[in-house]
Design a protein around this motif. Structure first.
Motif, PDB file in Angstrom:
ATOM      1  N   ILE A 167       8.765  17.289  -7.901  1.00 50.14           N
ATOM      2  CA  ILE A 167       8.374  16.333  -6.870  1.00 50.14           C
ATOM      3  C   ILE A 167       6.880  16.420  -6.584  1.00 50.14           C
ATOM      4  O   ILE A 167       6.203  15.409  -6.390  1.00 50.14           O
ATOM      5  CB  ILE A 167       9.196  16.561  -5.581  1.00 50.14           C
ATOM      6  N   CYS A 168       6.356  17.660  -6.542  1.00 53.20           N
ATOM      7  CA  CYS A 168       4.916  17.834  -6.309  1.00 53.20           C
ATOM      8  C   CYS A 168       4.098  17.145  -7.404  1.00 53.20           C
ATOM      9  O   CYS A 168       3.104  16.471  -7.122  1.00 53.20           O
ATOM     10  CB  CYS A 168       4.571  19.319  -6.250  1.00 53.20           C
ATOM     11  N   ILE A 169       4.533  17.334  -8.652  1.00 49.68           N
ATOM     12  CA  ILE A 169       3.810  16.704  -9.765  1.00 49.68           C
ATOM     13  C   ILE A 169       3.896  15.187  -9.668  1.00 49.68           C
ATOM     14  O   ILE A 169       2.898  14.476  -9.800  1.00 49.68           O
ATOM     15  CB  ILE A 169       4.379  17.207 -11.114  1.00 49.68           C
ATOM     16  N   LEU A 170       5.130  14.697  -9.408  1.00 51.90           N
ATOM     17  CA  LEU A 170       5.293  13.250  -9.273  1.00 51.90           C
ATOM     18  C   LEU A 170       4.501  12.703  -8.092  1.00 51.90           C
ATOM     19  O   LEU A 170       3.893  11.629  -8.176  1.00 51.90           O
ATOM     20  CB  LEU A 170       6.778  12.909  -9.095  1.00 51.90           C
ATOM     21  N   ALA A 171       4.521  13.459  -6.972  1.00 51.05           N
ATOM     22  CA  ALA A 171       3.790  13.012  -5.787  1.00 51.05           C
ATOM     23  C   ALA A 171       2.296  12.923  -6.070  1.00 51.05           C
ATOM     24  O   ALA A 171       1.622  11.977  -5.622  1.00 51.05           O
ATOM     25  CB  ALA A 171       4.047  13.966  -4.619  1.00 51.05           C
ATOM     26  N   PHE A 172       1.779  13.902  -6.821  1.00 49.06           N
ATOM     27  CA  PHE A 172       0.352  13.887  -7.144  1.00 49.06           C
ATOM     28  C   PHE A 172      -0.004  12.646  -7.964  1.00 49.06           C
ATOM     29  O   PHE A 172      -0.971  11.928  -7.650  1.00 49.06           O
ATOM     30  CB  PHE A 172      -0.007  15.151  -7.915  1.00 49.06           C
ATOM     31  N   PHE A 173       0.802  12.401  -9.007  1.00 48.92           N
ATOM     32  CA  PHE A 173       0.500  11.250  -9.864  1.00 48.92           C
ATOM     33  C   PHE A 173       0.721   9.928  -9.127  1.00 48.92           C
ATOM     34  O   PHE A 173      -0.079   8.991  -9.263  1.00 48.92           O
ATOM     35  CB  PHE A 173       1.354  11.297 -11.134  1.00 48.92           C
ATOM     36  N   LEU A 174       1.801   9.849  -8.334  1.00 46.81           N
ATOM     37  CA  LEU A 174       2.049   8.622  -7.586  1.00 46.81           C
ATOM     38  C   LEU A 174       0.971   8.380  -6.536  1.00 46.81           C
ATOM     39  O   LEU A 174       0.530   7.244  -6.331  1.00 46.81           O
ATOM     40  CB  LEU A 174       3.422   8.685  -6.907  1.00 46.81           C
ATOM     41  N   ALA A 175       0.555   9.479  -5.855  1.00 47.79           N
ATOM     42  CA  ALA A 175      -0.506   9.331  -4.851  1.00 47.79           C
ATOM     43  C   ALA A 175      -1.794   8.849  -5.496  1.00 47.79           C
ATOM     44  O   ALA A 175      -2.486   7.971  -4.967  1.00 47.79           O
ATOM     45  CB  ALA A 175      -0.732  10.663  -4.136  1.00 47.79           C
ATOM     46  N   THR A 176      -2.096   9.423  -6.657  1.00 48.14           N
ATOM     47  CA  THR A 176      -3.298   8.994  -7.379  1.00 48.14           C
ATOM     48  C   THR A 176      -3.208   7.518  -7.741  1.00 48.14           C
ATOM     49  O   THR A 176      -4.178   6.756  -7.602  1.00 48.14           O
ATOM     50  CB  THR A 176      -3.481   9.835  -8.650  1.00 48.14           C
ATOM     51  N   LEU A 177      -2.010   7.127  -8.204  1.00 43.64           N
ATOM     52  CA  LEU A 177      -1.806   5.734  -8.598  1.00 43.64           C
ATOM     53  C   LEU A 177      -1.866   4.792  -7.393  1.00 43.64           C
ATOM     54  O   LEU A 177      -2.483   3.728  -7.440  1.00 43.64           O
ATOM     55  CB  LEU A 177      -0.448   5.599  -9.298  1.00 43.64           C
ATOM     56  N   LEU A 178      -1.229   5.218  -6.281  1.00 45.01           N
ATOM     57  CA  LEU A 178      -1.174   4.357  -5.102  1.00 45.01           C
ATOM     58  C   LEU A 178      -2.526   4.220  -4.405  1.00 45.01           C
ATOM     59  O   LEU A 178      -2.818   3.202  -3.787  1.00 45.01           O
ATOM     60  CB  LEU A 178      -0.141   4.913  -4.101  1.00 45.01           C
ATOM     61  N   VAL A 179      -3.346   5.276  -4.510  1.00 44.66           N
ATOM     62  CA  VAL A 179      -4.635   5.267  -3.815  1.00 44.66           C
ATOM     63  C   VAL A 179      -5.679   4.440  -4.558  1.00 44.66           C
ATOM     64  O   VAL A 179      -6.671   4.011  -3.961  1.00 44.66           O
ATOM     65  CB  VAL A 179      -5.120   6.719  -3.608  1.00 44.66           C
ATOM     66  N   GLN A 180      -5.471   4.190  -5.845  1.00 49.73           N
ATOM     67  CA  GLN A 180      -6.476   3.477  -6.637  1.00 49.73           C
ATOM     68  C   GLN A 180      -6.887   2.134  -6.030  1.00 49.73           C
ATOM     69  O   GLN A 180      -8.082   1.833  -5.937  1.00 49.73           O
ATOM     70  CB  GLN A 180      -5.957   3.277  -8.073  1.00 49.73           C
ATOM     71  N   PRO A 181      -5.929   1.284  -5.607  1.00 51.21           N
ATOM     72  CA  PRO A 181      -6.348   0.015  -4.993  1.00 51.21           C
ATOM     73  C   PRO A 181      -7.220   0.206  -3.754  1.00 51.21           C
ATOM     74  O   PRO A 181      -8.164  -0.544  -3.526  1.00 51.21           O
ATOM     75  CB  PRO A 181      -5.014  -0.658  -4.628  1.00 51.21           C
ATOM     76  N   PHE A 182      -6.902   1.246  -2.952  1.00 55.54           N
ATOM     77  CA  PHE A 182      -7.709   1.498  -1.755  1.00 55.54           C
ATOM     78  C   PHE A 182      -9.105   1.985  -2.128  1.00 55.54           C
ATOM     79  O   PHE A 182     -10.079   1.659  -1.439  1.00 55.54           O
ATOM     80  CB  PHE A 182      -7.005   2.523  -0.863  1.00 55.54           C
ATOM     81  N   LYS A 183      -9.213   2.759  -3.214  1.00 56.60           N
ATOM     82  CA  LYS A 183     -10.530   3.185  -3.679  1.00 56.60           C
ATOM     83  C   LYS A 183     -11.346   1.985  -4.143  1.00 56.60           C
ATOM     84  O   LYS A 183     -12.541   1.883  -3.846  1.00 56.60           O
ATOM     85  CB  LYS A 183     -10.375   4.200  -4.824  1.00 56.60           C
TER      86      LYS A 183
END
Length: 456
Positions: A167-183
């Motif tokens: 879950i930690c690994i998935l959360a890291f990758f998903l967070a990275t993916l989800l944050v891209q539009p905000f960046k």
């Protein structure tokens, strides 16, 4: 996301372990009860309680005790222990709640998780009768169940640990993916705000980014509008202040370039210079009034309870000489006495500007009517004139600074284009509202609505 993933695993682990323990104890209890029933029937048939010990029964009881890693005791009607597979309490008396209940015909079973054992009682009936002659009490250790629980618990914790890591690994990758539009959105905002870029901010990845982009576009548009307004204001101020100075310089240079200037011409030019100085002074005073209004805070308001009727009368008294000079009839009509919490200086300035404009931009032998009325919440002031009127297309701009409907006519009259802006600012600071109704050639009416009680 991590918490959402781990908590169900922990709850599931607890539920499964608890269910396993209950099922294991239930199965073991049922197995012991069946064996006890069989042994009780054998003892009843061999009359074990009345005829003494039986080597066959004793051997079966010992074997039963060894197989189940437990203890078996046979208790007669007098609660005396006839047989103890541990050979510790033989011929002693045993009185317990479970034994007494069993003598009443109810076999019992009990699980002690803390001490890790199952206790079962089974009645021993006489042959061919329902009479209970004794009780078989069996205590069986459940260490193997606890050991199995520990084993399953360790496996469950290993699974939970693995799930946590995944879950930690998935959360890291998903967070990275989800944050891209905000960046990307933040980068666009940074780029645009550096110089009020013309391109709109756009990021359509999520509904949230769309809303943020729209809000930023509206805010940037407002900033741009305010910046344009500021630049236009500075330009207008510069122009308005420079015009009288230019006129004075031309007049002064004309005098300096001539020798033996006639007295009449000298007086004429000096009179023109005095008029330009007066005009410059009026512009500066109006600008200072606007600066004070723009602070728009309760600290700049000197609010007191005032007699509005007397305040209006005072404003009209000051302006009557101008009205008489222009041959304008000045009329004041009050429906009722009005008292309100206002800043006398600011409200007087607003009323004076409105009435003075009504006098200046009036027809010859015209009139200016001022009406005062109130209800339980507001007081209403109406300034009505019979003047030249304001074109429909100009009515949305008359409260803008330096705006003039007819610049040439305004220059002849001597206006600065700031009077209505000052009036509106003063009224807004009182939490009021001002509206204009006008028709070219038929006059203009300004209506004011101001609360009787000032609200900070």
């Amino acid at each position: 996301m991590i918490v959402v993933g781990i908590i169900p695993c922990i709850i599931l682990r607890g539920a499964l372990l608890s269910d396993y323990e209950k099922r294991a104890v239930s199965l073991k209890t049922a197995e012991i009860q069946n064996q006890c029933t069989i042994l009780s029937n054998q003892m009843a048939m061999s009359q074990y309680l009345s005829q003494g010990n039986s080597e066959v029964i004793d051997a079966e009881l010992t074997q039963f005790s060894n197989i189940n890693n437990g203890r078996v005791m046979i208790v007669d009607e007098e609660f005396r222990i006839l047989k103890d597979t541990y050979d510790m309490d033989t011929n002693k008396t045993l009185v317990s709640e479970d034994v007494i209940r069993c003598f009443k015909g109810k076999g019992t079973s009990r699980y002690d998780g803390k001490n890790r054992y199952i206790e079962v009682t089974a009645p021993i009936s006489a042959t061919g009768s329902d009479k209970i002659e004794g009780v078989m009490l069996v205590s069986v250790a459940t260490d193997y169940i606890v050991d199995s629980l520990y084993s399953y618990q360790n496996k469950a914790e290993l699974v939970i640990g693995t799930v946590f890591i995944v879950i930690c690994i998935l959360a890291f990758f998903l967070a990275t993916l989800l944050v891209q539009p905000f960046k990307r959105l933040a980068k666009q905002i940074g780029t645009v705000t550096e110089g009020y870029g013309t391109e709109e901010i756009r990021e359509n990845a999520y509904l949230e980014t769309i809303k943020i982009a729209d809000a930023m576009n509206q805010m940037l548009l407002r900033w741009k509008t305010l910046d344009d307004s500021r630049q236009e204001f500075v330009s207008n101020v510069s122009h308005e202040l420079k015009t009288p100075l230019t006129s004075m310089k031309v007049l002064a240079d004309s005098l300096l370039m001539q020798e033996d200037v006639p007295t009449e011409l000298y007086k004429e030019f000096m009179g023109d210079i005095a008029q330009e100085i007066e005009r410059e002074s009026k512009i500066i005073n109006d600008l200072l009034s606007l600066v004070k209004m723009d602070k728009n805070s309760s600290e700049t308001m000197n609010v007191k309870s005032e007699d509005i009727n007397a305040l209006v009368e005072m404003c009209l008294k000051r302006l009557r000489p101008i009205a008489v000079k222009e041959n304008i009839e000045l009329i004041f009509e009050s429906i009722r006495p009005v008292t309100a919490e206002v800043d006398e200086m600011k409200l007087s300035l607003a009323i004076s500007n409105l009435v003075e404009n009504a006098i200046k931009y009036n027809q010859e032998q015209g009139h200016v009517r001022v009406f005062l009325d109130a209800d339980y919440k507001y007081f209403y002031l109406k300034v009505e004139d019979s003047g030249i009127g304001i074109p429909q297309e100009a009515q949305n701009h008359i409260f803008e600074r330096f705006y003039r409907v007819d610049k040439s006519h305004s220059k002849d009259i001597g206006g600065t284009g700031l009077g209505l802006a000052i009036a509106r600012s003063a009224i807004v600071m009182h939490r009021g509202a001002i509206k204009v109704y006008s028709e070219v050639g038929k006059g203009t009416t300004f209506t004011l609505r101001i609360p009787l009680t000032y609200v900070v």
